[in-house]
Design a protein around this motif. Structure first.
Motif, short mmCIF file in Angstrom:
data_model
loop_
_atom_site.label_atom_id
_atom_site.label_comp_id
_atom_site.label_asym_id
_atom_site.label_seq_id
_atom_site.Cartn_x
_atom_site.Cartn_y
_atom_site.Cartn_z
N GLY A 264 18.94 15.96 -9.73
CA GLY A 264 18.30 15.18 -10.79
C GLY A 264 18.80 13.74 -10.78
O GLY A 264 18.03 12.80 -10.97
N GLY A 265 20.08 13.58 -10.54
CA GLY A 265 20.66 12.25 -10.47
C GLY A 265 20.03 11.41 -9.37
O GLY A 265 19.77 10.21 -9.56
N VAL A 266 19.78 12.03 -8.23
CA VAL A 266 19.14 11.31 -7.11
C VAL A 266 17.75 10.84 -7.53
O VAL A 266 17.37 9.69 -7.29
N VAL A 267 16.98 11.73 -8.15
CA VAL A 267 15.61 11.36 -8.56
C VAL A 267 15.63 10.27 -9.61
O VAL A 267 14.86 9.31 -9.53
N TRP A 268 16.49 10.42 -10.61
CA TRP A 268 16.61 9.40 -11.65
C TRP A 268 16.98 8.05 -11.03
O TRP A 268 16.40 7.02 -11.38
N PHE A 269 17.94 8.07 -10.11
CA PHE A 269 18.39 6.82 -9.49
C PHE A 269 17.25 6.17 -8.72
O PHE A 269 17.01 4.96 -8.83
N LEU A 270 16.54 6.97 -7.92
CA LEU A 270 15.43 6.42 -7.14
C LEU A 270 14.39 5.80 -8.05
O LEU A 270 13.84 4.72 -7.76
N PHE A 271 14.09 6.49 -9.15
CA PHE A 271 13.06 5.99 -10.07
C PHE A 271 13.50 4.67 -10.69
O PHE A 271 12.74 3.69 -10.71
N ASN B 94 7.67 0.46 -4.75
CA ASN B 94 6.55 1.42 -4.83
C ASN B 94 6.89 2.69 -4.06
O ASN B 94 6.68 3.81 -4.53
N VAL B 95 7.44 2.51 -2.86
CA VAL B 95 7.76 3.67 -2.02
C VAL B 95 8.88 4.50 -2.67
O VAL B 95 8.81 5.73 -2.66
N LEU B 96 9.86 3.83 -3.23
CA LEU B 96 10.95 4.57 -3.86
C LEU B 96 10.46 5.36 -5.06
O LEU B 96 10.92 6.49 -5.30
N LEU B 97 9.53 4.79 -5.81
CA LEU B 97 8.97 5.51 -6.96
C LEU B 97 8.19 6.74 -6.49
O LEU B 97 8.29 7.82 -7.10
N MET B 98 7.44 6.58 -5.40
CA MET B 98 6.70 7.73 -4.87
C MET B 98 7.65 8.79 -4.32
O MET B 98 7.42 9.99 -4.50
N LEU B 99 8.71 8.33 -3.69
CA LEU B 99 9.70 9.27 -3.16
C LEU B 99 10.35 10.06 -4.29
O LEU B 99 10.54 11.27 -4.18
N ALA B 100 10.66 9.38 -5.39
CA ALA B 100 11.24 10.06 -6.55
C ALA B 100 10.30 11.17 -7.04
O ALA B 100 10.73 12.29 -7.32
N GLY B 101 9.02 10.85 -7.11
CA GLY B 101 8.05 11.84 -7.55
C GLY B 101 7.96 13.03 -6.61
O GLY B 101 7.96 14.19 -7.04
N LEU B 102 7.89 12.74 -5.33
CA LEU B 102 7.76 13.83 -4.36
C LEU B 102 9.01 14.72 -4.33
O LEU B 102 8.91 15.94 -4.27
N LEU B 103 10.17 14.10 -4.40
CA LEU B 103 11.40 14.89 -4.41
C LEU B 103 11.50 15.72 -5.68
O LEU B 103 12.03 16.83 -5.66
N ASN B 104 10.97 15.19 -6.80
CA ASN B 104 11.00 15.96 -8.02
C ASN B 104 10.08 17.16 -7.97
O ASN B 104 10.35 18.20 -8.59
N TYR B 105 8.98 17.05 -7.23
CA TYR B 105 8.14 18.23 -7.02
C TYR B 105 8.94 19.32 -6.30
O TYR B 105 8.87 20.51 -6.63
N LEU B 106 9.75 18.88 -5.33
CA LEU B 106 10.60 19.83 -4.62
C LEU B 106 11.61 20.47 -5.55
O LEU B 106 11.89 21.68 -5.47
N LEU B 107 12.17 19.66 -6.44
CA LEU B 107 13.13 20.18 -7.42
C LEU B 107 12.48 21.24 -8.30
O LEU B 107 13.09 22.26 -8.62
N ALA B 108 11.26 20.96 -8.73
CA ALA B 108 10.56 21.90 -9.59
C ALA B 108 10.32 23.22 -8.87
O ALA B 108 10.53 24.30 -9.44
N LEU B 109 9.94 23.14 -7.62
CA LEU B 109 9.72 24.36 -6.83
C LEU B 109 11.03 25.10 -6.60
O LEU B 109 11.08 26.33 -6.62
N ASP B 110 12.10 24.34 -6.39
CA ASP B 110 13.42 24.97 -6.21
C ASP B 110 13.84 25.69 -7.48
O ASP B 110 14.39 26.80 -7.42
N ALA B 111 13.59 25.08 -8.63
CA ALA B 111 13.93 25.72 -9.91
C ALA B 111 13.14 27.01 -10.07
O ALA B 111 13.68 28.03 -10.51
N PHE B 112 11.88 26.98 -9.69
CA PHE B 112 11.05 28.19 -9.77
C PHE B 112 11.62 29.29 -8.86
O PHE B 112 11.71 30.45 -9.27
N ASP B 113 11.99 28.92 -7.65
CA ASP B 113 12.53 29.89 -6.70
C ASP B 113 13.83 30.50 -7.20
O ASP B 113 14.08 31.70 -7.06
N LEU B 114 14.67 29.66 -7.78
CA LEU B 114 15.94 30.15 -8.31
C LEU B 114 15.71 31.14 -9.45
O LEU B 114 16.33 32.20 -9.51
#
Lengths: 135, 55
Positions: free
Chosen positions: A44-51, A110-130
């Motif tokens: 979460g810290g990585v995503v927040w920082f990127l954003f 712009n790219v960093l903001l998009m990266l934050a979003g995409l990585l957060n989608y991964l986080l959400a899927l990881d949370a679901f898997d856990l």
């Protein structure tokens, strides 16, 4: 495979969807909900920082119905939407809503903001898997 | 210099996330994350040279 489907049909699915939605809404919150504090804090810290960094260097958020860059804008908007409430709060506050063409770093933002979003989608899927016991 | 620094940041972010998600155990996560980091840098450099040569 049958066992996987059965596992998805029991109570863990509701917990999984809750974790997924929480993780999408606030980066890291889904993992905190699952009491995976270290995992949530790091990722979460990585995503927040990127954003935040993306906004700080002049990046702007694309909307889902934005057509400023043609068809790609819709895709960029979907990417940006990955940060959940961060995206909505920024749009409401007017932060990152205007393209900063004069800034040399704006495209990187712009790219960093998009990266934050995409990585957060991964986080959400990881949370679901856990929550579903797949990990 | 900004370009390369931001590429490092991009690769580091991806390395951390992929490392934590992709493996279990701190050592395995660290190793995999470092591998992803290096791969991102390598691909970025290769694409940069390709774009330079093409244009």
């Amino acid at each position: 495979m049958v066992a996987d489907i059965q596992k998805l049909n029991d109570g863990t699915t509701e917990r999984g969807w809750t974790a997924l939605v929480l993780a999408w809404l606030v980066p890291g919150l889904g993992h905190f909900y699952l009491r995976q504090f270290k995992r949530g804090a790091v990722m979460g810290g990585v995503v927040w920082f990127l954003f935040m960094f993306g906004l700080a260097v002049g990046g702007h958020l694309y909307g889902l119905f934005d057509s400023s860059s043609g068809f790609l804008s819709y895709i960029f908007g979907f990417f940006d939407l990955g940060t959940g409430l961060l995206y909505f709060a920024s749009r409401v506050l007017g932060v990152g809503s205007v393209e900063q063409a004069q800034s040399s770093m704006a495209e990187y933002g712009n790219v960093l903001l998009m990266l934050a979003g995409l990585l957060n989608y991964l986080l959400a899927l990881d949370a679901f898997d856990l929550a579903s016991g797949r990990k | 210099m900004w370009h390369f620094s931001l590429m490092l940041l991009y690769a580091a972010a991806a390395g951390v996330i992929f490392g934590v998600i992709g493996r279990e155990g701190f050592r395995a996560q660290l190793t995999y994350g470092a591998k992803v980091f290096v791969e991102f840098i390598a691909v970025g450099m290769i694409l940069a040279w390709l774009m330079y040569l093409i244009t």
